[in-house]
Design an enzyme around this catalytic site. Sequence first.
Site, PDB file in Angstrom:
ATOM      1  N   VAL A  12      15.429  11.832  42.538  1.00  0.00           N
ATOM      2  CA  VAL A  12      15.954  12.444  43.764  1.00  0.00           C
ATOM      3  C   VAL A  12      16.918  13.594  43.503  1.00  0.00           C
ATOM      4  O   VAL A  12      17.484  14.149  44.435  1.00  0.00           O
ATOM      5  CB  VAL A  12      16.643  11.388  44.677  1.00  0.00           C
ATOM      6  CG1 VAL A  12      15.656  10.369  45.146  1.00  0.00           C
ATOM      7  CG2 VAL A  12      17.831  10.749  43.992  1.00  0.00           C
ATOM      8  N   LEU A  14      20.334  15.459  42.430  1.00  0.00           N
ATOM      9  CA  LEU A  14      21.761  15.141  42.560  1.00  0.00           C
ATOM     10  C   LEU A  14      22.118  15.095  44.050  1.00  0.00           C
ATOM     11  O   LEU A  14      22.835  15.939  44.571  1.00  0.00           O
ATOM     12  CB  LEU A  14      22.595  16.178  41.808  1.00  0.00           C
ATOM     13  CG  LEU A  14      23.995  15.774  41.361  1.00  0.00           C
ATOM     14  CD1 LEU A  14      23.979  14.464  40.601  1.00  0.00           C
ATOM     15  CD2 LEU A  14      24.602  16.844  40.488  1.00  0.00           C
ATOM     16  N   HIS A  15      21.541  14.121  44.742  1.00  0.00           N
ATOM     17  CA  HIS A  15      21.751  13.943  46.173  1.00  0.00           C
ATOM     18  C   HIS A  15      22.386  12.590  46.439  1.00  0.00           C
ATOM     19  O   HIS A  15      22.253  11.666  45.648  1.00  0.00           O
ATOM     20  CB  HIS A  15      20.414  14.037  46.927  1.00  0.00           C
ATOM     21  CG  HIS A  15      19.788  15.388  46.801  1.00  0.00           C
ATOM     22  ND1 HIS A  15      20.179  16.461  47.567  1.00  0.00           N
ATOM     23  CD2 HIS A  15      18.840  15.856  45.964  1.00  0.00           C
ATOM     24  CE1 HIS A  15      19.473  17.518  47.213  1.00  0.00           C
ATOM     25  NE2 HIS A  15      18.659  17.184  46.237  1.00  0.00           N
ATOM     26  N   ALA A  16      23.057  12.461  47.551  1.00  0.00           N
ATOM     27  CA  ALA A  16      23.662  11.228  48.059  1.00  0.00           C
ATOM     28  C   ALA A  16      24.223  10.303  46.983  1.00  0.00           C
ATOM     29  O   ALA A  16      25.294  10.544  46.467  1.00  0.00           O
ATOM     30  CB  ALA A  16      22.704  10.514  48.980  1.00  0.00           C
ATOM     31  N   PRO A  18      23.368   9.507  43.689  1.00  0.00           N
ATOM     32  CA  PRO A  18      23.685  10.064  42.366  1.00  0.00           C
ATOM     33  C   PRO A  18      24.867  11.050  42.410  1.00  0.00           C
ATOM     34  O   PRO A  18      25.677  11.078  41.489  1.00  0.00           O
ATOM     35  CB  PRO A  18      22.397  10.777  41.944  1.00  0.00           C
ATOM     36  CG  PRO A  18      21.324  10.135  42.734  1.00  0.00           C
ATOM     37  CD  PRO A  18      21.960   9.734  44.029  1.00  0.00           C
TER      38      PRO A  18
END
Length: 87
Positions: A12, A14-16, A18
């Site tokens: 995913v 570097l979103h939410a 992570p």
Amino acid sequence: MITKEITIQNSVGLHARPATFFIQKANEYRASIWIEMGERRINAKSLLGVLSLGIDKGTTITLNADGEDEEEAVNGLVQLVSSNFAD
């Protein structure tokens, strides 16, 4: 100052979640830490800043750290990214 390029490999980017792990790790260090992507440079300790970059899987970013624990900071963040945020 220490600089290192890393490529984000988790599915995913570097979103939410992570990104939250990333800034929590960055905040463990006293050094100033920056992420550079293209022409943009943001504070690696800022969740909104990290999310604003929209870093996807396969994106290469540059980490810059400056301060008394700069080497530890960069190495710790590289390890976190390399482990696909498993730490």
